[in-house]
Scaffold this motif. Structure first.
Motif, mmCIF file in Angstrom:
data_model
loop_
_atom_site.group_PDB
_atom_site.id
_atom_site.type_symbol
_atom_site.label_atom_id
_atom_site.label_comp_id
_atom_site.label_asym_id
_atom_site.label_seq_id
_atom_site.Cartn_x
_atom_site.Cartn_y
_atom_site.Cartn_z
ATOM 1 N N ARG A 83 0.831 -1.207 0.000
ATOM 2 C CA ARG A 83 0.000 0.000 0.000
ATOM 3 C C ARG A 83 0.862 1.252 0.000
ATOM 4 N NH1 ARG A 83 -5.409 0.702 2.801
ATOM 5 N NH2 ARG A 83 -6.491 -1.224 2.317
ATOM 6 N N LEU A 84 0.425 2.234 -0.752
ATOM 7 C CA LEU A 84 1.112 3.523 -0.796
ATOM 8 C C LEU A 84 0.123 4.622 -0.425
ATOM 9 C CD1 LEU A 84 2.973 3.138 -4.216
ATOM 10 C CD2 LEU A 84 3.852 2.624 -1.933
ATOM 11 N N ALA A 85 0.648 5.693 0.131
ATOM 12 C CA ALA A 85 -0.187 6.864 0.413
ATOM 13 C C ALA A 85 0.085 7.916 -0.661
ATOM 14 C CB ALA A 85 0.138 7.420 1.793
ATOM 15 N N PRO A 86 -0.961 8.409 -1.315
ATOM 16 C CA PRO A 86 -0.736 9.364 -2.404
ATOM 17 C C PRO A 86 -0.056 10.674 -1.957
ATOM 18 C CG PRO A 86 -2.920 8.400 -2.582
ATOM 19 C CD PRO A 86 -2.364 7.958 -1.256
ATOM 20 N N VAL A 87 -0.376 11.151 -0.771
ATOM 21 C CA VAL A 87 0.272 12.346 -0.193
ATOM 22 C C VAL A 87 0.315 13.532 -1.163
ATOM 23 C CG1 VAL A 87 2.193 13.201 1.217
ATOM 24 C CG2 VAL A 87 1.745 10.761 1.127
ATOM 25 N N ILE B 228 -10.769 21.392 6.937
ATOM 26 C CA ILE B 228 -9.479 21.182 6.282
ATOM 27 C C ILE B 228 -8.823 19.970 6.926
ATOM 28 C CG2 ILE B 228 -7.197 22.172 5.795
ATOM 29 C CD1 ILE B 228 -9.500 23.593 4.314
ATOM 30 N N GLU B 229 -8.504 19.014 6.091
ATOM 31 C CA GLU B 229 -7.926 17.753 6.564
ATOM 32 C C GLU B 229 -6.535 17.987 7.151
ATOM 33 O OE1 GLU B 229 -7.902 13.490 4.319
ATOM 34 O OE2 GLU B 229 -6.589 14.994 3.450
ATOM 35 N N THR B 230 -6.244 17.323 8.252
ATOM 36 C CA THR B 230 -4.867 17.335 8.752
ATOM 37 C C THR B 230 -4.086 16.245 8.014
ATOM 38 O OG1 THR B 230 -5.264 15.694 10.471
ATOM 39 C CG2 THR B 230 -5.679 18.006 11.058
ATOM 40 N N ARG B 231 -2.775 16.312 8.105
ATOM 41 C CA ARG B 231 -1.981 15.280 7.417
ATOM 42 C C ARG B 231 -2.246 13.900 8.018
ATOM 43 N NH1 ARG B 231 -0.752 14.821 2.616
ATOM 44 N NH2 ARG B 231 0.030 16.964 2.637
ATOM 45 N N ARG B 232 -2.429 13.857 9.326
ATOM 46 C CA ARG B 232 -2.704 12.553 9.939
ATOM 47 C C ARG B 232 -4.009 11.971 9.384
ATOM 48 N NH1 ARG B 232 -1.506 9.545 14.478
ATOM 49 N NH2 ARG B 232 0.029 11.057 15.171
ATOM 50 N N GLU B 233 -5.027 12.822 9.285
ATOM 51 C CA GLU B 233 -6.288 12.360 8.695
ATOM 52 C C GLU B 233 -6.069 11.923 7.253
ATOM 53 O OE1 GLU B 233 -8.508 16.065 9.587
ATOM 54 O OE2 GLU B 233 -10.074 14.751 10.359
ATOM 55 N N ASN B 234 -5.216 12.662 6.563
ATOM 56 C CA ASN B 234 -4.926 12.345 5.166
ATOM 57 C C ASN B 234 -4.302 10.955 5.040
ATOM 58 O OD1 ASN B 234 -2.524 12.660 2.881
ATOM 59 N ND2 ASN B 234 -4.508 13.455 2.228
ATOM 60 N N MET B 235 -3.420 10.616 5.969
ATOM 61 C CA MET B 235 -2.788 9.308 5.920
ATOM 62 C C MET B 235 -3.768 8.199 6.331
ATOM 63 S SD MET B 235 0.176 10.267 4.916
ATOM 64 C CE MET B 235 1.434 9.024 5.061
ATOM 65 N N GLN B 236 -4.703 8.548 7.248
ATOM 66 C CA GLN B 236 -5.627 7.533 7.778
ATOM 67 C C GLN B 236 -6.858 7.334 6.906
ATOM 68 O OE1 GLN B 236 -6.814 8.769 11.691
ATOM 69 N NE2 GLN B 236 -5.091 7.758 12.681
ATOM 70 N N ALA B 237 -7.385 8.441 6.349
ATOM 71 C CA ALA B 237 -8.758 8.391 5.827
ATOM 72 C C ALA B 237 -8.892 8.812 4.368
ATOM 73 C CB ALA B 237 -9.667 9.261 6.692
ATOM 74 N N ALA C 105 -7.611 4.555 -6.848
ATOM 75 C CA ALA C 105 -6.657 4.967 -7.875
ATOM 76 C C ALA C 105 -5.548 5.829 -7.280
ATOM 77 C CB ALA C 105 -7.382 5.754 -8.958
ATOM 78 N N TYR C 106 -4.332 5.383 -7.390
ATOM 79 C CA TYR C 106 -3.171 6.221 -7.105
ATOM 80 C C TYR C 106 -2.299 6.179 -8.356
ATOM 81 C CZ TYR C 106 1.529 7.440 -5.494
ATOM 82 O OH TYR C 106 2.778 7.993 -5.399
ATOM 83 N N ARG C 107 -1.881 7.322 -8.820
ATOM 84 C CA ARG C 107 -1.096 7.505 -10.045
ATOM 85 C C ARG C 107 -0.639 6.189 -10.676
ATOM 86 N NH1 ARG C 107 3.473 12.256 -10.650
ATOM 87 N NH2 ARG C 107 3.256 12.542 -12.872
#
Lengths: 161, 779
Positions: free
Chosen positions: B187-191, B274-283, B359-361
């Motif tokens: 698994r990858l995180a799009p970030v 506004i999403e936090t980065r932690r939320e971005n990684m989790q959700a 979908a991630y790149r």
């Protein structure tokens, strides 16, 4: 509540703020300078980089009260008299940005890098920008943008800030 | 048409606002009286919610409201999934969890307060009593049995699917050798550097809701959110303002988007989240996540007889927009750029207690390319052949025009000349000398490896029959009375540079300066319905729609010019923005600016002509496009630390006709670096309780400038016959072509230690262990 005096991009502000207010929120929400972005809230991505008393700092992990009495330069303060800063010009000419979100922090960090080292190598640029993440460009055009800016600054010294 | 702009490295027109900090991403848009939202999210991967007490949060200073699943999930429909597969089990994914949570980060309640600090404070006052349930984490194990996430299904298997053509059993039986390998696509995180964000405002008088949201798909999201909210689609305006990167993660419709719209209506106030980065990684969705088994049959000379790929695809707990469809793209691309007579993919989509994959790149194609390219290397190693020779052995002859190449996955590749890019890349690298240098280096005790990948990808998605929600794209081009040009594009670029490349098209077509062209996108109230840039379709489909609208516009302008010039049957030519004709022996001309004004004044139009100068086109492609290329990585490994250093990185890509080489380079660079991230650094890690360990950018290793090489790029241009410009697409090429080249280089370096395969990300620790284990013995 605390009172702070901060000079931002040449304008001095006197503000009543909550002690816990982060500098980046002060700049963005109180002063409306939204060019400085927030990408991680943990000083890891560098999107929030501004200059505080000439030092590049991560404004997402600094309290606004810590900037009391200080001088801040944000991305909005880099261009002078309608002329882009050489680093801004370099980023434009070399396609050093895509989505643009990391760009303000990246440009501010690069400007300080060139102030310290006017003639950096590829490696020194990459090392100097280690605190700034970009997910779009793969960094190569950013390196070229900074090299281009270095050339411009040498041929036209002493960019006023 | 003179090509003044097309094909040139034109500086981007969108940059001035971006380099000066003057652009407006969602969080930069400030509306008076805006309330701020913060979420309570599950801290467990799998648990019953025994009780939820939001009383203290509701009473906290500055708090306007707290909403739970009880209220919100009654009012808002489920989070949509657009993928349709036979027998697909679709879980009911509610915007806020009601009685059960299925992944860490799943939203349970939302606090709305006067400011974001107060909202965040109040989240901590919410009391939740959880009853933990056994977690399901490994997609392969979860498919075999054990605890079930969605009880009503009685299984964790969301679907099974077999794809491919040819008699695979016979093909493998006819092989001299069969090579097998288990591989992991972690698994990858799009970030995206800008996390997600939504600002919602309801206008009660007009009964209109406006959502500013950081999305890649404003129109598709509007349709879906209107359905979720049960409101008329034409009363919902969706605006994707400046979007700070997507990479697929914002090709979605998220719970938070519908929720903010609903809350702004409930409270009659603008609401921002506004999403936090932690939320971005989790959700926010993750990419990849497959455990696969390759089985490839080959003849002694390296000819591939057949390829089977049995794969368990990690869906996560729920579906986002395209979750179950991603492995189908893997299946489509399993022929790579090779003649493989029989191909079979057996895919099993499996629910796990993690956030959804999507979908991630690259989206399923990097997985396919990695499978095929690893297979080529494994065959070469097994047979003792050069990896380049094995690839060449299986290339089809160059094709194109009206002769596509048919694969055993049911595709017709539009055009290709795989030897062309390979040869160019090998020449740039001086491949024979690289191999000699490697031999010498090995004799000196150094650990050097060369990796080659040849890839083909599927772009310009696609014919509507093959797309989940329309495969076409739209454009409107107008010349205003003052002769300024406005382009409305249905695709919604967010960093790729189409404001520039589409302006280049208009500049050449209309003979105007590109600074007189404005490209508008991302606002459903202004722009006609469109789809998006995803699947590397922005230019090949969206750009073609612009091209067609320009042609239409030119046709009308020419007719009007002929009428004004009284050219009669004399031919009218158009050059540098000027229409000219020989009329009664006299050379008469009129500029396009004058024609534009005349079209709007409408005092002297041909009898059958409507006033104005505007054209709209909807382009439906007949096929996908298939860009291709060759990448070469050269690495040296530090024997003491196991660190992997790039010596060179060479990429020759063919994305068809190029409109702006500078932008193409940017896309390739970015893609390669994301691929290097996947190959060497990036990995979403959940622990055995389903806790997300890689939840910050400290733990999730997005490549930094020092971690990536200088990239030497070149290209060939094999035009696509699918669209009039011959463009193919390039947005995802790097993530598809580079990963196998990098992995192959490291494995090649370690081949003297008996290594034939390693799983990504290949870390210095893994390398060091291999070197030291073997060094202790014979080597």
């Amino acid at each position: 509540m605390k009172t702070i005096n901060v000079t931002v991009n040449g304008v001095t502000h006197r503000s009543e703020i909550e002690s816990r207010l982060l500098l980046v929120h002060y700049l963005r929400d109180a002063l409306g300078l939204t060019g400085t972005h927030i990408g991680c809230e943990t000083s890891l991505c560098g999107a929030c980089t501004v200059l505080l008393d000439g030092q590049a700092i991560k404004s997402c992990t600094l309290l606004a009260v810590q900037a009391n009495g200080g001088t801040v330069t944000t991305i909005e303060g880099l261009a002078q008299n309608g002329e882009l800063h050489p680093v801004q010009q370099g980023f434009w000419e070399h396609h050093g940005l895509q989505c643009g979100y990391c760009t303000p922090g990246m440009i501010v960090a690069a400007a300080q890098l060139l102030e310290r080292n006017p003639d950096p190598t590829d490696e020194q640029i990459r090392h100097g920008l280690e605190g700034n993440l970009c997910r779009c460009t793969g960094y190569q055009h950013i390196v070229q943008a900074v090299q281009c800016a270095a050339k411009k600054m040498k041929s036209k010294p002493a960019v006023a800030r | 048409m003179a090509e003044k702009y097309v094909g040139k490295s034109v500086k981007r027109t969108e940059d001035p606002r971006l380099i000066q900090g003057l652009a407006h991403y969602v969080d930069d848009i400030k509306l008076p009286d805006t309330a701020h939202a913060a979420f309570l999210r599950s801290i467990y991967a799998h648990a019953h919610i025994k009780s939820l007490d939001v009383g203290a949060a509701r009473r906290a200073p500055g708090v306007l409201a707290v909403f739970t699943g009880l209220e919100a999930s009654g009012a808002i429909g489920p989070v949509p999934c657009a993928a349709a597969l036979p027998g697909l089990k679709v879980p009911d994914y509610r915007v806020l969890a009601t009685n059960k949570v299925c992944f860490v980060g799943q939203p349970i309640a939302v606090v709305v307060a006067e400011n974001k600090y107060a909202a965040r404070d109040a989240v901590d006052l919410i009391q939740v009593e959880y009853e933990e349930l056994p977690v399901v984490l490994n997609e392969e194990k979860a498919a075999q049995g054990g605890p079930v996430i969605h009880e009503k299904f009685g299984t964790n298997i969301a679907y099974t699917l077999t794809a491919g053509e040819g008699d695979i059993e016979a093909a493998l039986k006819s092989a001299d050798k069969i090579v097998k390998q288990k591989i992991l696509h972690r698994r990858l995180a799009p970030v995206a550097m800008e996390p997600r964000g939504v600002l919602a405002r309801y206008y009660p008088g007009e009964q209109e809701l406006t959502l500013w949201t950081s999305t890649q798909i404003p129109h598709l999201a509007r349709t879906q959110i209107a359905i979720m909210l049960g409101m008329p689609e034409n009363k919902l305006r969706l605006i994707a303002p400046e979007v700070g990167g997507g990479f697929g993660s914002k090709l979605n419709v998220y719970a938070e988007e519908a929720l903010m719209g609903w809350i702004s209506m409930e409270l009659d106030r603008p609401v921002k989240w506004i999403e936090t980065r932690r939320e971005n990684m989790q959700a926010t969705i993750h990419g990849r996540g497959q455990t696969g088994y390759i089985e490839v049959g080959c003849k002694k000379d390296g000819t591939i007889t057949g390829l089977r790929y049995n794969v368990y695809a990690d869906m996560g707990a729920y579906f986002q927009l395209l979750t179950p469809a991603i492995p189908t793209l893997t299946g489509l691309m399993l022929s790579g750029c090779y003649k493989i007579p029989a191909i079979q993919m057996n895919a099993t989509g499996v629910f796990t207690n993690k956030v959804a994959t999507d979908a991630y790149r690259g989206a399923g194609r990097p997985e396919a390319t990695y499978v095929v390219e690893r297979a080529m290397d494994l065959v070469a190693a097994e047979l003792g052949l050069d990896a380049v020779a094995v690839r060449r052995k299986n290339f089809p002859a160059p094709f194109g025009g009206d002769k596509p190449f048919k694969t055993a996955t049911g595709l017709f590749y539009d055009s290709g000349d795989y030897e062309l890019t390979l040869k160019k890349a090998l020449d740039m690298a001086n491949y024979p000398k690289l191999r000699e240098d490697q031999k010498r280096a090995r004799n000196e005790g150094r650990i050097v490896g060369i990796g080659v990948s040849t890839y083909v990808e599927i772009c310009a998605i696609g014919p509507s029959a093959a797309a989940p929600a329309g495969g076409w794209e739209s454009a409107t081009v107008r010349i205003e009375p003052t002769a300024k040009v406005t382009i409305l594009t249905g695709c919604s670029p967010h960093g790729q540079g189409q404001e520039t490349s589409f302006a280049q098209l208009a500049g050449d077509h209309l003979g105007v300066n590109i600074n007189d062209v404005t490209v508008i996108h991302g606002d459903t109230a202004i722009v006609q319905y469109g789809i998006g840039t995803f699947g590397s379709r922005g230019t090949a489909v969206g750009g073609t729609a612009v091209y067609m609208a320009l042609e239409k516009l030119n046709e009308k302008a020419t007719k009007l010019a002929a009428h004004i010039l009284e050219a009669g049957s004399a031919p009218v030519t158009f050059q540098d923005g000027k229409f000219s004709a020989q009329v009664k022996g006299e050379n008469k001309s009129i500029t396009i600016q004058e024609v534009a004004l005349a079209a709007h004044l409408a005092r002297n139009l041909p009898p059958d002509m409507e006033p104005g100068l505007s054209a709209t086109s909807f382009f439906e492609p007949k096929n996908f496009t298939f860009p291709f290329g060759s990448h070469i990585a050269v690495v040296e490994i530090d024997r003491d630390t196991g660190e992997i250093h790039f010596q060179r990185y060479i990429a020759v890509d063919d994305c068809g006709k190029v409109i702006n080489p500078l932008l193409v380079h940017g896309q390739v660079h970015g893609g390669i670096v994301q691929a290097i991230g996947q190959a060497l650094y990036e990995e979403v890690v959940y622990d055995d309780q389903g806790q997300l360990v890689s939840g910050t950018l400290m733990d999730y290793a997005v490549p930094r400038a020092e971690m990536v090489p200088w990239m030497e790029l070149d290209r060939t241009e094999t035009p696509s016959p699918v669209n009039p410009m011959g463009v193919k697409g390039v947005g995802e090429a790097g993530t598809i072509g580079a990963t196998p080249a990098v992995v192959s280089a490291v494995i090649d370096a370690l081949s003297p230690f008996g290594v034939r395969h390693m799983d990504m990300p290949i870390k210095p620790e893994d390398v060091w262990r291999i070197i030291n284990k073997k060094s202790a013995g014979a080597a």
